[in-house]
Design an enzyme around this catalytic site. Sequence first.
Site, PDB file in Angstrom:
ATOM      1  N   ASP B 121      61.218  25.317  35.482  1.00 24.37           N
ATOM      2  CA  ASP B 121      60.906  25.825  34.298  1.00 24.37           C
ATOM      3  C   ASP B 121      61.737  26.422  33.434  1.00 24.37           C
ATOM      4  OD1 ASP B 121      58.754  26.327  32.702  1.00 24.37           O
ATOM      5  OD2 ASP B 121      58.300  28.347  33.490  1.00 24.37           O
ATOM      6  N   HIS B 128      59.897  32.789  21.675  1.00 28.72           N
ATOM      7  CA  HIS B 128      59.169  33.337  22.787  1.00 28.72           C
ATOM      8  C   HIS B 128      60.216  34.171  23.540  1.00 28.72           C
ATOM      9  CE1 HIS B 128      57.384  33.638  27.020  1.00 28.72           C
ATOM     10  NE2 HIS B 128      58.407  33.046  27.410  1.00 28.72           N
ATOM     11  N   GLU B 194      50.907  30.731  30.149  1.00 26.74           N
ATOM     12  CA  GLU B 194      52.287  30.314  29.265  1.00 26.74           C
ATOM     13  C   GLU B 194      52.015  29.138  29.002  1.00 26.74           C
ATOM     14  OE1 GLU B 194      55.933  31.046  31.003  1.00 26.74           O
ATOM     15  OE2 GLU B 194      55.998  33.313  30.396  1.00 26.74           O
ATOM     16  N   GLU B 196      52.744  25.583  27.825  1.00 23.71           N
ATOM     17  CA  GLU B 196      54.187  24.544  27.977  1.00 23.71           C
ATOM     18  C   GLU B 196      53.726  23.064  28.010  1.00 23.71           C
ATOM     19  OE1 GLU B 196      56.629  25.904  31.060  1.00 23.71           O
ATOM     20  OE2 GLU B 196      56.113  28.047  30.828  1.00 23.71           O
ATOM     21  N   ASP B 228      51.604  28.014  32.890  1.00 24.10           N
ATOM     22  CA  ASP B 228      52.620  28.598  33.920  1.00 24.10           C
ATOM     23  C   ASP B 228      52.015  30.122  33.978  1.00 24.10           C
ATOM     24  OD1 ASP B 228      54.594  29.450  35.603  1.00 24.10           O
ATOM     25  OD2 ASP B 228      55.952  29.936  33.616  1.00 24.10           O
ATOM     26  N   ARG B 232      52.323  39.469  34.944  1.00 24.78           N
ATOM     27  CA  ARG B 232      53.551  39.829  34.341  1.00 24.78           C
ATOM     28  C   ARG B 232      53.752  41.200  35.099  1.00 24.78           C
ATOM     29  NH1 ARG B 232      55.478  36.224  31.564  1.00 24.78           N
ATOM     30  NH2 ARG B 232      53.699  35.143  30.232  1.00 24.78           N
ATOM     31  N   GLN B 235      55.719  40.117  38.079  1.00 24.95           N
ATOM     32  CA  GLN B 235      57.076  39.651  37.711  1.00 24.95           C
ATOM     33  C   GLN B 235      58.126  40.785  37.067  1.00 24.95           C
ATOM     34  OE1 GLN B 235      56.358  37.043  34.099  1.00 24.95           O
ATOM     35  NE2 GLN B 235      58.576  36.678  33.927  1.00 24.95           N
ATOM     36  N   LYS B 248      55.035  34.181  39.385  1.00 18.41           N
ATOM     37  CA  LYS B 248      54.765  32.737  38.757  1.00 18.41           C
ATOM     38  C   LYS B 248      54.031  31.644  40.047  1.00 18.41           C
ATOM     39  CE  LYS B 248      57.134  33.345  34.942  1.00 18.41           C
ATOM     40  NZ  LYS B 248      56.763  32.757  33.540  1.00 18.41           N
ATOM     41  N   THR B 252      50.339  26.947  39.260  1.00 18.16           N
ATOM     42  CA  THR B 252      50.849  26.309  37.878  1.00 18.16           C
ATOM     43  C   THR B 252      50.008  25.095  37.653  1.00 18.16           C
ATOM     44  OG1 THR B 252      53.234  26.962  38.736  1.00 18.16           O
ATOM     45  CG2 THR B 252      52.930  25.251  36.664  1.00 18.16           C
ATOM     46  N   GLU B 354      52.899  38.194  24.393  1.00 19.54           N
ATOM     47  CA  GLU B 354      53.396  38.066  22.802  1.00 19.54           C
ATOM     48  C   GLU B 354      52.214  38.137  21.955  1.00 19.54           C
ATOM     49  OE1 GLU B 354      55.531  34.001  23.921  1.00 19.54           O
ATOM     50  OE2 GLU B 354      56.596  34.709  21.982  1.00 19.54           O
TER      51      GLU B 354
END
Lengths: 398, 398
Positions: B121, B128, B194, B196, B228, B232, B235, B248, B252, B354
Site C-alpha cells: 500500500d 492526503h 480509505e 484507493e 483499505d 485509526r 493505528q 489495517k 482490505t 480527513e
Amino acid sequence: MTEAIPFDLPGDDLFGLDNLPYGVFTTSGAPDLHRIGVRFGSHVLDAGAAAEAMGSAHAELLKAPTLNPLMAAGRPTWQAVRADLQNWLGDPGHRATVGGHLVPLADVTLHLPFEVADYVDFYASEHHATNVGKIFRPDGDPLTPNWKHLPIGYHGRSGTVVVSGTPVVRPLGQRKPKDAPAPSFGPSQRLDIEAEVGFVVGTPSAMTTRVGRQDFREHVFGVCLLNDWSARDLQAWEYVPLGPFLGKSFATSVSAWITPLEALEQARTEPPARDVPPLPYLDDSGEKDGLDIRITVTLNGEQVSEPPFSAMYWTAAQQLAHMTVNGASLRTGDLFASGTVSGPEPDQLGCLLELTAGKGPFLSDGDEVVLTAWAPGPNGTRIGLGEVSGTIAAAPAE
Amino acid sequence: MTEAIPFDLPGDDLFGLDNLPYGVFTTSGAPDLHRIGVRFGSHVLDAGAAAEAMGSAHAELLKAPTLNPLMAAGRPTWQAVRADLQNWLGDPGHRATVGGHLVPLADVTLHLPFEVADYVDFYASEHHATNVGKIFRPDGDPLTPNWKHLPIGYHGRSGTVVVSGTPVVRPLGQRKPKDAPAPSFGPSQRLDIEAEVGFVVGTPSAMTTRVGRQDFREHVFGVCLLNDWSARDLQAWEYVPLGPFLGKSFATSVSAWITPLEALEQARTEPPARDVPPLPYLDDSGEKDGLDIRITVTLNGEQVSEPPFSAMYWTAAQQLAHMTVNGASLRTGDLFASGTVSGPEPDQLGCLLELTAGKGPFLSDGDEVVLTAWAPGPNGTRIGLGEVSGTIAAAPAE
C-alpha cells in the site's frame, strides 16, 4: 547401501532422532522432482518414498513438493508423522526398508521448503530495540511508548524469502546522509544482517476469529533460522512514517530445515520478567513460552556474536495472539519472525548496526554470513536448527 | 435465451465493449465451480465456456478458477484475449454462440478474482499525506522529508484481502488516547475507510532485476477499486516506529472486477507537476502516467466525497519502478494500491479522518460504504470500475 548409513548417530549429533527437521530437496538425478526430506545426521530421508515403503497413511502428504500440505494437516498429524519417522529411523527392524531412502546430505540440493503466505517481522528484543532506537532516534527515548505494551511488528515481502545459500545481491536505492541536501541513488553502503528465529504457521484460522496465546502449538508447525538482510541507509531514509520497505524487501533468507516445535519441548523457558504488565490477551505469567535457542553468527568463518533467544522480551506465542487479535486470519505458510535477537552483552548482538554502534564496517561484497543455532534436547542432547547462510554479491549496474 | 440479452448496450453503459473487466463467479446451480467471468452490461460472460464454444486457443486460460494463469500469460495474450472478447460480444454473427454463455449479473456470486501474492500500500496523494500528517503529527512538518523524493509504501496483509461485499467486522485491539496512562483493549472506536485504486501484477519479474517505469504496461494486468479499512485508534498507538500493522490488517476490500489496463488508455493523463525533481528512475517528465479515474464514496447511500485519482502525486508506474529498484521480484497476483485518494477540495477527501478533520464521527456498526468510479473511454464513453462495498459488523466478544 544400508551398511554405509550410520543409523546409530553419536549422542552429540545435532540432527538425531529427537530433532528430525523437515526440508525439500532434489537430487542431480531428478532435478525437477521436489521431495520432502527429513534430516537425520548427515543424511536426508526421502520421506515420501520411505512412507510409501512403510505403507504409511501419510504417504500422500509426504510426497508433496512442499511442506504446505503436511503443515495444513494439523497438529495430530504432525505428531503422528513424527512418531512414525522416529520409529522408522530408530527401530533397527526398519533399517532394511528405510535405509535405501536415505541420501547423503552432500548429494542433495535444498530448496525453500514451504510456500510463504504472509511474512511478518517483529521487533521483540528489548536489547535490540533499545540499541537501534539510540542510533536511529538519538534525540528521543530509545523505546517508543508502545514497546512494552504490544509486540511491534510489520509485514514484509513474502516473494523475496529465499532459502539458505541463495546469494544476496547488494540492493540499489535512495540514501540520504543527514547532512546531504538531497538523496542520491546507488548501492547500499550499509548492508547489514539481522539474526532472527522464524515461526511457520501450519494450521490456518478464519478471519474474524482470534488465536489465543495458549493455542500457539495447534497452529505453529515449526521453527527456522532467518536472516533479515537490511540496507540501513535505505531504511533510515524511507522508514518514517510507514516503516521499513525497500531497506528490507530485497531478500530474507531462511534455513532449509524447519525444526518441528515438538523437538523444542526441552528448550521451553520462562521469558524475562516484564516490567509493564501486559494486557490479558498477552499475559503469559508463569508460562514457559520462551525458547532457549542459542544462535551463533559467523562472518567469513569468524564468530562475531552469540545471540540468546531466551532473552527475547516478547514470545512467539504472544506475537501470534497479537497478530490475530484484530481478527486477521492465519494461512498455512504464514511466516513470522522474532526480530533481531540481541542479548544484553556486547558479544550477544544480532546485527552489525549494534555490533559496531552504528559506525560499521557493514558487509562488503563477497562476505559470507552464516547463522547456526542449537537448543537443549532430551537427556542432554542438542537440537540443531538448520543453518542460514548467504554471500553478498555486487550490486547490479545503476 | 439470446433474445433477452441486450447486446446493443446504451452508449452510456459503464460496462460496454470498451471496458470488459474480468472477475470470478459461481452460480447457485454450481456453487463450487469458480469460473472466469467478463462483465458486459448487466450480464456476465462465462469466458471459459464461450472460449471453448468459439474454439479459442485461450480456452484453457479462461477456464481456470482464478485470473492468475491469464495474468501470468503476459501482455500479448491479454491483448489477444481482449480482442477476442470484443469480437465475440460485438459481432452480431457470434451472438447465437456466445449468447448462451451470458448470465445475468443478478444470478451470480462474485469471488476474489485472483490469488493475492504480496500486497503493498502506497501513500501517494500529497493532499492526503498532508492532511493526515497534520492530524497524526501536529507538532512536525505534515510531509516527512522523504515524501517528495520517493513514493512511500509498506507491505500489508495479503491473507485478509477480501472481495467487495464481504462484511467487515470491527476489529478489537489496543487503543491509547493521548491523555490515558496506559492502553486499553476493546473494539476500535475510530473505524475508517480509505478510498484507493489497486493495481494487479500479471507478468512476474526475477529477483535482482528492476522493472522500469516504462515497462509498467508489460507487468500490470489491471486495476481495481480498493477500500483499505483502517482502525485509526489502533493505528495511532502502534505505528511508530515500524508502520501500520493491526490497524489495517483485519480487512482490505477489493472490487470483484479487474479492469484491464488497456481499457484505461483514454484515461491517461499527466500527473501534477512535481516541485521536487525526482531521481532518474522515477522521472516521468512529459509522460501521461496518471489516470483520470473519478471515485465516488457513499456512506449509507449518501454521497460523501468524490476523490479524483488524477490528483495523485506519485503514479502507479513510479510505484512499480520504486518497489523493484532494490531488486525485489514481482509475482503474478502482487497487488499494490495507491494509498488514499484525496484531492485539494473538501469534498474530494478519501477517508473519514480527513473528511471530519480527525474528529469523527467514524463508522458505526451497520454502516455501508460503497466506492464506485469511472474513467473516460473512447468516443465519449465511460469506463466503469467495479464497485467495492462493505458493511460494518459488530466486534466479537472481548
